[in-house]
Design a protein around this motif. Sequence first.
Motif, PDB file in Angstrom:
ATOM      1  N   ARG A 137       0.822  -1.220   0.000  1.00 33.67           N
ATOM      2  CA  ARG A 137       0.000   0.000   0.000  1.00 33.67           C
ATOM      3  C   ARG A 137       0.855   1.269   0.000  1.00 33.67           C
ATOM      4  NH1 ARG A 137      -5.343  -0.523   0.395  1.00 33.67           N
ATOM      5  NH2 ARG A 137      -6.162  -2.556   0.901  1.00 33.67           N
ATOM      6  N   THR A 138       1.941   1.201  -0.745  1.00 27.25           N
ATOM      7  CA  THR A 138       2.792   2.367  -0.894  1.00 27.25           C
ATOM      8  C   THR A 138       3.304   2.437  -2.322  1.00 27.25           C
ATOM      9  OG1 THR A 138       4.717   3.568  -0.089  1.00 27.25           O
ATOM     10  CG2 THR A 138       4.882   1.177  -0.090  1.00 27.25           C
ATOM     11  N   SER A 139       3.473   3.650  -2.772  1.00 25.79           N
ATOM     12  CA  SER A 139       4.049   3.874  -4.096  1.00 25.79           C
ATOM     13  C   SER A 139       5.367   4.620  -3.968  1.00 25.79           C
ATOM     14  CB  SER A 139       3.066   4.673  -4.965  1.00 25.79           C
ATOM     15  OG  SER A 139       1.904   3.916  -5.187  1.00 25.79           O
ATOM     16  N   LYS A 140       5.962   4.527  -2.802  1.00 25.77           N
ATOM     17  CA  LYS A 140       7.227   5.217  -2.560  1.00 25.77           C
ATOM     18  C   LYS A 140       8.270   4.764  -3.579  1.00 25.77           C
ATOM     19  CE  LYS A 140      10.579   6.294   0.955  1.00 25.77           C
ATOM     20  NZ  LYS A 140      10.949   6.192   2.342  1.00 25.77           N
ATOM     21  N   GLY A 141       8.886   5.748  -4.208  1.00 25.41           N
ATOM     22  CA  GLY A 141       9.917   5.457  -5.190  1.00 25.41           C
ATOM     23  C   GLY A 141       9.383   5.105  -6.569  1.00 25.41           C
ATOM     24  N   VAL A 142       8.060   5.148  -6.731  1.00 27.45           N
ATOM     25  CA  VAL A 142       7.458   4.817  -8.023  1.00 27.45           C
ATOM     26  C   VAL A 142       6.900   6.097  -8.628  1.00 27.45           C
ATOM     27  CG1 VAL A 142       5.657   3.506  -9.197  1.00 27.45           C
ATOM     28  CG2 VAL A 142       6.862   2.501  -7.256  1.00 27.45           C
ATOM     29  N   SER A 143       7.300   6.389  -9.829  1.00 25.44           N
ATOM     30  CA  SER A 143       6.801   7.562 -10.532  1.00 25.44           C
ATOM     31  C   SER A 143       5.519   7.218 -11.275  1.00 25.44           C
ATOM     32  CB  SER A 143       7.841   8.049 -11.546  1.00 25.44           C
ATOM     33  OG  SER A 143       7.282   9.012 -12.404  1.00 25.44           O
TER      34      SER A 143
ATOM     35  N   GLN B  35      -1.756   6.761  -3.222  1.00 32.35           N
ATOM     36  CA  GLN B  35      -1.601   8.205  -3.000  1.00 32.35           C
ATOM     37  C   GLN B  35      -2.760   8.744  -2.154  1.00 32.35           C
ATOM     38  OE1 GLN B  35       1.081  10.284  -3.974  1.00 32.35           O
ATOM     39  NE2 GLN B  35       1.953   8.253  -4.219  1.00 32.35           N
ATOM     40  N   ARG B  36      -3.976   8.304  -2.478  1.00 34.02           N
ATOM     41  CA  ARG B  36      -5.143   8.748  -1.694  1.00 34.02           C
ATOM     42  C   ARG B  36      -5.061   8.219  -0.271  1.00 34.02           C
ATOM     43  NH1 ARG B  36      -7.970   8.115  -6.609  1.00 34.02           N
ATOM     44  NH2 ARG B  36      -8.407   5.961  -6.101  1.00 34.02           N
ATOM     45  N   GLY B  37      -4.631   6.980  -0.130  1.00 37.57           N
ATOM     46  CA  GLY B  37      -4.521   6.364   1.190  1.00 37.57           C
ATOM     47  C   GLY B  37      -3.487   7.042   2.063  1.00 37.57           C
ATOM     48  N   ALA B  38      -2.496   7.639   1.443  1.00 37.60           N
ATOM     49  CA  ALA B  38      -1.450   8.347   2.191  1.00 37.60           C
ATOM     50  C   ALA B  38      -1.860   9.781   2.472  1.00 37.60           C
ATOM     51  CB  ALA B  38      -0.142   8.302   1.415  1.00 37.60           C
ATOM     52  N   GLY B  39      -3.077  10.168   2.039  1.00 39.23           N
ATOM     53  CA  GLY B  39      -3.569  11.515   2.286  1.00 39.23           C
ATOM     54  C   GLY B  39      -2.934  12.573   1.417  1.00 39.23           C
ATOM     55  N   ARG B  40      -2.419  12.168   0.253  1.00 36.85           N
ATOM     56  CA  ARG B  40      -1.781  13.117  -0.665  1.00 36.85           C
ATOM     57  C   ARG B  40      -2.556  13.149  -1.960  1.00 36.85           C
ATOM     58  NH1 ARG B  40       3.348  10.165   0.789  1.00 36.85           N
ATOM     59  NH2 ARG B  40       2.852   8.914  -0.988  1.00 36.85           N
ATOM     60  N   LYS B  41      -2.444  14.257  -2.634  1.00 37.29           N
ATOM     61  CA  LYS B  41      -2.941  14.326  -4.004  1.00 37.29           C
ATOM     62  C   LYS B  41      -1.984  13.543  -4.872  1.00 37.29           C
ATOM     63  CE  LYS B  41      -5.449  18.608  -4.438  1.00 37.29           C
ATOM     64  NZ  LYS B  41      -5.479  19.887  -5.135  1.00 37.29           N
ATOM     65  N   PRO B  42      -2.476  12.895  -5.918  1.00 40.71           N
ATOM     66  CA  PRO B  42      -1.562  12.183  -6.823  1.00 40.71           C
ATOM     67  C   PRO B  42      -0.558  13.134  -7.435  1.00 40.71           C
ATOM     68  CG  PRO B  42      -3.844  11.586  -7.266  1.00 40.71           C
ATOM     69  CD  PRO B  42      -3.867  12.719  -6.277  1.00 40.71           C
ATOM     70  N   ARG B  43       0.697  12.699  -7.463  1.00 44.18           N
ATOM     71  CA  ARG B  43       1.761  13.494  -8.099  1.00 44.18           C
ATOM     72  C   ARG B  43       1.651  13.343  -9.594  1.00 44.18           C
ATOM     73  NH1 ARG B  43       6.340  10.447  -5.061  1.00 44.18           N
ATOM     74  NH2 ARG B  43       5.878   9.247  -6.869  1.00 44.18           N
ATOM     75  N   ALA B  44       2.024  14.380 -10.268  1.00 42.71           N
ATOM     76  CA  ALA B  44       2.022  14.326 -11.733  1.00 42.71           C
ATOM     77  C   ALA B  44       3.309  13.729 -12.234  1.00 42.71           C
ATOM     78  CB  ALA B  44       1.840  15.711 -12.309  1.00 42.71           C
TER      79      ALA B  44
END
Length: 94
Positions: free
Chosen positions: A31-37, A85-94
Amino acid sequence: MTNATELLGWTAATILLLTLCRQVYTQWRDRTSKGVSRWLFVGQCAASAGFILYSWLLKNWVFVITNSLILLTAVMGEIIFLRNQRGAGRKPRA
């Protein structure tokens, strides 16, 4: 095309798909996209669509099927990326 050549193509395609599926699965499980563009999946979708058309025009069914499945993994990766991104409380990065 010889049977050995077809087998080589299918083997390489299977290895690639398993690798991509494992990455998407790990992203989903953790449940993380850390390091993924996000651009990884956008670019993968665009490239796969182009390769599907190219392979279809050449009537190379190994790559039509492989690139169709790669496109599916890219779409799933993007969906999971947005969920994370939503689960982490952030807007999706472009």
